[in-house]
Design an enzyme around this catalytic site. Structure first.
Site, PDB file in Angstrom:
ATOM      1  N   LYS A  80      13.067 -15.015 -10.107  1.00 23.84           N
ATOM      2  CA  LYS A  80      12.757 -13.983 -11.118  1.00 23.84           C
ATOM      3  C   LYS A  80      11.726 -14.506 -12.116  1.00 23.84           C
ATOM      4  CE  LYS A  80      14.013 -11.224  -9.581  1.00 23.84           C
ATOM      5  NZ  LYS A  80      14.852 -10.911  -8.490  1.00 23.84           N
ATOM      6  N   ARG A  82       3.925  -0.449  -4.805  1.00 26.81           N
ATOM      7  CA  ARG A  82       3.654  -0.932  -3.445  1.00 26.81           C
ATOM      8  C   ARG A  82       2.344  -1.720  -3.356  1.00 26.81           C
ATOM      9  NH1 ARG A  82       6.826   1.775   0.208  1.00 26.81           N
ATOM     10  NH2 ARG A  82       5.440   1.154   1.890  1.00 26.81           N
ATOM     11  N   TRP A 103      -2.645  -2.860  -1.611  1.00 29.47           N
ATOM     12  CA  TRP A 103      -2.297  -4.271  -1.749  1.00 29.47           C
ATOM     13  C   TRP A 103      -3.096  -4.964  -0.664  1.00 29.47           C
ATOM     14  CZ3 TRP A 103       0.022  -8.171   1.207  1.00 29.47           C
ATOM     15  CH2 TRP A 103       0.474  -9.291   0.484  1.00 29.47           C
ATOM     16  N   LYS A 134       6.149  -4.258  -4.066  1.00 28.51           N
ATOM     17  CA  LYS A 134       7.591  -4.074  -3.924  1.00 28.51           C
ATOM     18  C   LYS A 134       8.048  -4.110  -2.471  1.00 28.51           C
ATOM     19  CE  LYS A 134      11.684  -2.842  -5.570  1.00 28.51           C
ATOM     20  NZ  LYS A 134      12.394  -3.943  -6.214  1.00 28.51           N
ATOM     21  N   HIS A 162      18.021 -37.520  -6.262  1.00 25.76           N
ATOM     22  CA  HIS A 162      17.421 -38.011  -5.019  1.00 25.76           C
ATOM     23  C   HIS A 162      15.911 -37.790  -4.991  1.00 25.76           C
ATOM     24  CE1 HIS A 162      21.339 -38.956  -3.406  1.00 25.76           C
ATOM     25  NE2 HIS A 162      21.757 -37.756  -3.806  1.00 25.76           N
ATOM     26  N   CYS A 183       0.833  -1.181   0.000  1.00 20.57           N
ATOM     27  CA  CYS A 183       0.000   0.000   0.000  1.00 20.57           C
ATOM     28  C   CYS A 183       0.881   1.249   0.000  1.00 20.57           C
ATOM     29  CB  CYS A 183      -0.940   0.090   1.190  1.00 20.57           C
ATOM     30  SG  CYS A 183      -2.061  -1.281   1.328  1.00 20.57           S
ATOM     31  N   ASN A 232      -1.407   2.301   5.582  1.00 20.50           N
ATOM     32  CA  ASN A 232      -0.492   1.267   5.100  1.00 20.50           C
ATOM     33  C   ASN A 232      -0.046   0.468   6.317  1.00 20.50           C
ATOM     34  OD1 ASN A 232       3.012   1.436   4.140  1.00 20.50           O
ATOM     35  ND2 ASN A 232       1.622  -0.255   3.986  1.00 20.50           N
ATOM     36  N   GLY A 233      -0.312  -0.845   6.314  1.00 20.32           N
ATOM     37  CA  GLY A 233       0.071  -1.677   7.459  1.00 20.32           C
ATOM     38  C   GLY A 233      -1.083  -2.569   7.865  1.00 20.32           C
ATOM     39  N   GLU A 292       8.154 -14.969 -10.502  1.00 23.54           N
ATOM     40  CA  GLU A 292       7.377 -13.802 -10.096  1.00 23.54           C
ATOM     41  C   GLU A 292       6.845 -12.965 -11.255  1.00 23.54           C
ATOM     42  OE1 GLU A 292      11.311 -11.317  -8.600  1.00 23.54           O
ATOM     43  OE2 GLU A 292       9.419 -10.900  -7.640  1.00 23.54           O
ATOM     44  N   GLU A 348      18.029 -17.524  -7.467  1.00 25.36           N
ATOM     45  CA  GLU A 348      17.616 -16.172  -7.843  1.00 25.36           C
ATOM     46  C   GLU A 348      16.959 -16.172  -9.226  1.00 25.36           C
ATOM     47  OE1 GLU A 348      16.951 -13.575  -6.510  1.00 25.36           O
ATOM     48  OE2 GLU A 348      17.121 -11.982  -7.971  1.00 25.36           O
TER      49      GLU A 348
HETATM   50  C1  F6R Z   1      12.140 -10.380  -5.735  1.00 24.46           C
HETATM   51  C2  F6R Z   1      12.014  -9.333  -4.746  1.00 24.46           C
HETATM   52  C3  F6R Z   1      11.696  -9.717  -3.359  1.00 24.46           C
HETATM   53  C4  F6R Z   1      12.497  -8.836  -2.377  1.00 24.46           C
HETATM   54  C5  F6R Z   1      12.043  -9.121  -0.938  1.00 24.46           C
HETATM   55  C6  F6R Z   1      12.847  -8.328   0.065  1.00 24.46           C
HETATM   56  O1  F6R Z   1      12.454  -9.877  -7.000  1.00 24.46           O
HETATM   57  O2  F6R Z   1      12.152  -8.179  -5.044  1.00 24.46           O
HETATM   58  O3  F6R Z   1      11.936 -11.060  -3.141  1.00 24.46           O
HETATM   59  O4  F6R Z   1      13.847  -9.115  -2.546  1.00 24.46           O
HETATM   60  O5  F6R Z   1      10.692  -8.807  -0.804  1.00 24.46           O
HETATM   61  O6  F6R Z   1      12.727  -6.963  -0.138  1.00 24.46           O
HETATM   62  P1  F6R Z   1      13.744  -5.952   0.531  1.00 24.46           P
HETATM   63  O7  F6R Z   1      15.071  -6.208  -0.079  1.00 24.46           O
HETATM   64  O8  F6R Z   1      13.211  -4.586   0.219  1.00 24.46           O
HETATM   65  O9  F6R Z   1      13.747  -6.250   1.995  1.00 24.46           O
END
Ligand code: F6R
Length: 609
Positions: free
Chosen positions: A486, A27, A74, A604, A505, A2, A100-101, A489, A482
């Site tokens: 990517k 957000r 969100w 984000k 295994h 949010c 937000n929260g 998501e 990683e």
């Molecule tokens: C994936 C991604 C998330 C963040 C995670 C932590 O592409 O962006 O997995 O890495 O939510 O976010 P931060 O680094 O802001 O604590």
């Protein structure tokens, strides 16, 4: 999660708030709303779906006024819908709140308010705040917000306006981020800097339990004890361009291509006149290092993956037992933390609640906290003893790219610096490794140029698959994790990463004719074993895409498709091998017609547990 924006001044509140919300859509983007005060009262408009739905609605029927609040959501409590969207109001619609929260004790407050005759329209936790302020309101908005806040448990950043107080906004922060922007005769409140950077670069980072009252003539900040306090005004050095797409189709692509610059910013700003590493905000001495007998690295998602590589580096160069843990699990795992423990907290935003909670738990047990974050003044940075800022610039796309590679640079620099300081890394090795690190941004640039076309080709091949596997050994396995995240998501293809030796295994049962497998094979000592594992999956029908160094030309004979990347020391290969997975997920998402920068269900900055 949010985003909130508030504005008071002489400008067009609707325009300014919508503009700010657009910058905060990363957000959360399942609904949006706005509340503005004008001569005819307090007007609220909310729409489910993207911000553009709200903007289109307002285009046909604008709300005039120069004071207001807005929200992009969100969903946590209650599905995305018009009625669950913020702002929420009291029953008469004279008080509006954006949040937000999460208000953890909203159920008991709701029961109490229902008993007092209040009726609720939405399923949200936030609506209780609007009614609670109404309950305590007797003309003084600040007073009513203070009284309401005394009842709240949880995490919240709130902004409130009231029809009968048309010249003020009251806002409060507790655990969720909130900044105050100071313009010329106008004031702003927002969840993040880019929302208001177009209008001012003078910002105050509010502290936990700070409350602000904004009027057209100025602002006051009240600390946790409700007494007026002075907070530093920071001048933000980014320009508006830094938070715009600058000609790229998506923020993610721009951020992928910014990596060479971001790596250089992070590294070269921290070299002294002799070219050695100098860490300005880190006060850890040789004596401190000798005293540290255990290191934990915590983070979520991509930050956690960077921490896995950090673990390898610390164990190699510092010779200290290091464990990397997922922040949301950290507090539930059995750990031995005391004054001899260093906890390294990794967070791009510096606001991730799981990470922040892990940090606080560790600090309470006596650990020293070193954070790696991209946001100056963020909660994580403020709660830490030492801070390493990655200088990646704002990362807007939900899928993290440049934050990850600069976090890796942070770990390389910390491991080298601490290793030399402690005496566990010889000067000669330090010089040789640092020299190589200084040239890495160029190799990242060359890799970007060489793998872009092939990542498009591979994206076309995998786009219709429902599942995909990444394989790797050692540091390559961390890159595999990683890469898989990517792809999941933003392309929504079910992707899993496995240590290549572990496949036999159990998981190899999932390989069938045509299953795509991306094998990262850059670790020279493990190369032959990787080739054997690739042959195992090939024999079972997999379509294998190999990622390796230029020197391993023979991989072409084993794989269906081979990507060659620049050469470097084994420890630096993760910085180069991650470029192909980043571009592959970008192109796959694009081909599938997904929203690359705002993938479904995600946000984000995750400020809920
Ligand atoms: C994936 C991604 C998330 C963040 C995670 C932590 O592409 O962006 O997995 O890495 O939510 O976010 P931060 O680094 O802001 O604590």
């Amino acid at each position: 999660m949010c985003g909130i924006v508030g504005y008071i001044g002489k400008g067009n509140a609707q325009e300014i708030i919508l503009d700010g919300l657009e910058k905060l859509e990363y957000r959360g983007y399942d609904s949006a709303g706005i509340a503005i005060i004008n001569k005819s009262g307090l007007k609220t408009r909310k729409k489910v779906g993207r911000l553009s739905n709200l903007a289109n609605d307002l285009k046909g029927d604008p709300i005039n006024g120069d004071v207001g609040i807005g929200h992009t959501r969100w969903a946590t409590h209650g599905a995305p819908s018009d009625v669950n969207s913020h702002p929420h109001t009291n029953m008469s619609g004279s008080i509006a709140v954006v949040h937000n929260g999460i208000i953890e004790n909203y159920r008991s407050i709701k029961e109490e308010l229902v008993g007092l005759g209040y009726s609720f329209k939405s399923e949200t936790d936030t609506e209780v705040v609007a009614h609670l302020i109404d309950y305590y309101y007797s003309g003084d908005l600040l007073e009513a917000v203070f009284k309401a806040e005394d009842r709240l448990k949880g995490a919240y950043a709130l902004a409130v306006i009231a029809k009968d107080n048309p010249d003020e906004i009251v806002a409060i922060r507790h655990e969720s981020p909130l900044i105050l922007g100071i313009g010329e005769g106008e004031y702003f409140v927002a969840s993040d800097i880019p929302a208001i950077l177009k209008y001012t670069n003078k910002m105050v980072y509010l502290e936990n339990k700070d409350t602000i009252r904004l009027t057209r003539n100025g602002y006051k900040v009240y600390g946790p004890d409700r007494m007026e306090v002075k907070r530093d005004i920071n001048t933000i050095m980014w320009d508006v361009e830094a938070a715009s797409k600058e000609g790229f189709e998506h923020f993610m692509l721009k951020e992928i291509y910014q990596q060479p610059k971001a790596i250089d910013e992070t590294l070269f700003r921290r070299l002294d006149d002799d070219g050695n590493i100098y860490l300005e905000n880190i006060k850890i001495t040789k004596e401190d290092l000798n005293n540290i007998d255990r290191i934990y690295i915590v983070g979520c998602g991509t930050a956690y993956h960077a921490g896995l590589i950090g673990r390898y580096l610390f164990q190699t160069f510092l010779k200290v037992n290091t464990i990397t843990d997922i922040a949301s699990e950290f507090r539930y795992n059995e750990h031995y933390i005391d004054e001899r423990t260093l906890v390294v907290v990794v967070s791009q935003s510096g606001e991730t609640l799981d990470t922040l909670t892990a940090l606080k738990d560790a600090r309470e047990k006596g650990a020293r906290i070193l954070s790696i974050t991209n946001v100056v003044g963020s909660s994580v940075s403020r709660e830490s003893n030492d801070v390493f800022y990655t200088w990646a610039g704002p990362e807007i796309a939900v899928a993290s790219t440049k934050a990850y590679t600069t976090q890796l640079v942070a770990f390389y620099m910390l491991a080298l610096h601490f290793g030399r300081l402690k005496g566990t890394l010889e000067d000669e090795c330090y010089d040789e490794i640092l020299e190589e690190l200084k040239g890495l941004s160029q190799k990242v640039q060359l890799t970007l140029e060489s793998v872009n076309e092939s990542s498009k080709e591979v994206a076309n091949k995998i786009k219709d698959n429902h599942s995909l596997f990444y394989l790797g050994r050692g540091l390559d396995y961390n890159t595999a994790l990683e890469g898989a995240l990517k792809l999941k998501e933003i392309s929504y293809i079910h992707t899993e990463a496995f240590p290549a030796g572990e496949l036999k295994h159990g998981t190899i049962a999932l390989i069938e004719e045509g299953t795509p497998v991306i094998a990262i094979a850059t670790q020279q000592g493990l190369y032959d074993k990787m080739v054997s594992n690739i042959k195992e999956v090939k024999a079972r029908g997999a379509f294998v895409i190999g990622v390796t160094r230029h020197r391993n030309r023979d991989l072409e004979q084993v794989c269906d498709y081979t990507i060659f990347i620049e050469e470097s020391f084994n420890i630096f290969m993760p910085l180069l091998s991650v470029i192909f997975p980043q571009l592959l997920s970008y192109h796959t998402s694009l081909i599938k017609g997904n929203d690359v920068d705002k993938p479904r269900n995600l946000a984000k900055s995750v400020t809920v547990e």
